[in-house]
Design an enzyme around this catalytic site. Structure first.
Site, PDB file in Angstrom:
ATOM      1  CB  CYS A  28      39.915  -4.230   9.252  1.00  0.00           C
ATOM      2  SG  CYS A  28      41.147  -5.174   8.996  1.00  0.00           S
ATOM      3  CB  VAL A  29      36.417  -0.378   5.506  1.00  0.00           C
ATOM      4  CG1 VAL A  29      35.239   0.083   5.595  1.00  0.00           C
ATOM      5  CG2 VAL A  29      37.566   0.837   6.376  1.00  0.00           C
TER       6      VAL A  29
END
Lengths: 110, 102, 136
Positions: A109-110
């Site tokens: 998850c950026v």
């Protein structure tokens, strides 16, 4: 930092993810959900249970796009789509549902 | 389309240099630096393997790391080119990609 | 996000538990998968040990991350190159590795093997075909 479940102390990190995954329980999930301002219904539990099974099999909390794609495959497109999943978990389906499921923060998850 | 390969471990400690040399292609460059420079000396158990690459692959050793270890130019194996830090930068810039063999 | 798709190769040459390299590499692959690049992963030398089946870290008190390789397909990482010579040198065959598959969206979600066994010379070709190589 910790949650209190019937007098038991469950440690969590600064974002609310529990530190010892084996300390998870349905009761704890309910307590985390309240802290996240989520009213757990059947649909929420279905996602949380799916995440726990995914983690059990792959030892990883999936990134949000991976989660939604996998849910679409397993529960159908009416559940496995962005809009519906964000209705269930407005602050991010992967992040919030993982927290409630007692998993680490999703990988990727950026 | 050439690759710069870098090796920074002694070939007498592990197989990294040997593995690197086994994956080079014509036109590639191999730079030995830090403890990797021990692979650039002559008269060792590995000298033949290094020399066996022939002229297709260019071999370099980083001068400051040789000096630090007391290896003078006379002990370098044939076919090894001595470069400094500027030369290192040039090699990175000249090649299409760099593969660091850790 | 950039529209230019680059070819990224992650090179794994270390066994799974003695150092942190293998686990870090897998983590970087998963995070990097968000950037929609053309990703391949290479396993050679001791790196082939990462993919063996039957790993059980319970008694050692370590996290067993080997099941996570089977999730790579979900992250659209579907090309895992394994070097034949490295397997041979270690007394391993393809049967000793986990069965890792991905679903091909362009082929009615047919399950296909992610592991591609290549010779050392072919592995050199794979490396030479990349824009970026990240080593672990």
């Amino acid at each position: 930092m910790s949650y209190d479940v019937n007098g038991a102390t469950i440690e969590h990190d600064e974002e609310g993810y529990i530190t010892n995954l084996s300390e998870w329980s349905k009761e704890l999930a309910g307590i985390i959900a309240v802290a996240e301002d989520i009213d757990m219904g059947e649909e929420h539990w279905a996602v949380v249970n799916f995440l726990r099974e995914y983690y059990e099999e792959y030892q990883i909390a999936p990134a949000v796009r991976v989660l939604i794609k996998s849910i679409k495959k397993s529960m159908g497109p009416e559940v496995g789509n962005n809009k519906y999943m964000y209705e269930l978990f407005p602050y991010g389906p992967a992040k919030q549902a993982c927290k409630i499921a007692g998993l680490p923060k999703p990988t990727g998850c950026v | 389309m050439a690759t710069l390969h870098t090796v920074n471990k002694s070939p007498f400690q592990n197989q990294t240099l040997i593995s690197c040399l086994g994956h080079t292609k014509a036109g590639d460059a191999v730079l030995m630096f830090e403890d990797g420079v021990y692979g650039a000396t002559k008269g060792t158990a590995l000298s033949d393997a290094v020399a066996g690459l022939g002229a297709d692959v260019k071999l370099y050793a980083l001068g400051p790391d040789l000096a630090a270890r007391g290896i003078d130019a006379g002990r370098l194996a044939d076919g090894i080119t001595l470069i400094d830090y500027d030369g290192f930068v040039d090699l990175v810039a000249e090649n299409d990609r760099t593969q660091n063999w850790l | 996000m950039s529209e230019i798709i680059k070819k990224f190769l992650y090179v794994n040459r270390k066994a799974p538990y003695g150092t942190i390299y293998a686990q870090e590499s897998l983590e970087v692959v998963l995070i990097g998968a968000a950037f929609d690049q053309d990703v391949s992963v290479a396993f050679l030398d001791d790196g082939v040990f990462q993919l063996t089946k039957g790993q059980d870290t319970t008694a050692a008190g370590l996290k067993n991350f080997s099941p996570t390789f089977r999730a790579l397909g979900d992250y659209e990482v579907t090309k895992l190159y394994v070097e034949q010579e490295s397997l041979d040198e270690r007394g391993l065959t393809l049967d000793d590795l986990q069965d890792i598959q991905y679903e091909d969206e362009d082929d009615d979600y047919a399950e296909k093997p992610s592991i591609i066994v290549v010779s050392r010379a072919e592995m050199a070709d794979v490396m030479a075909d990349q824009d970026v190589i990240l080593s672990f």
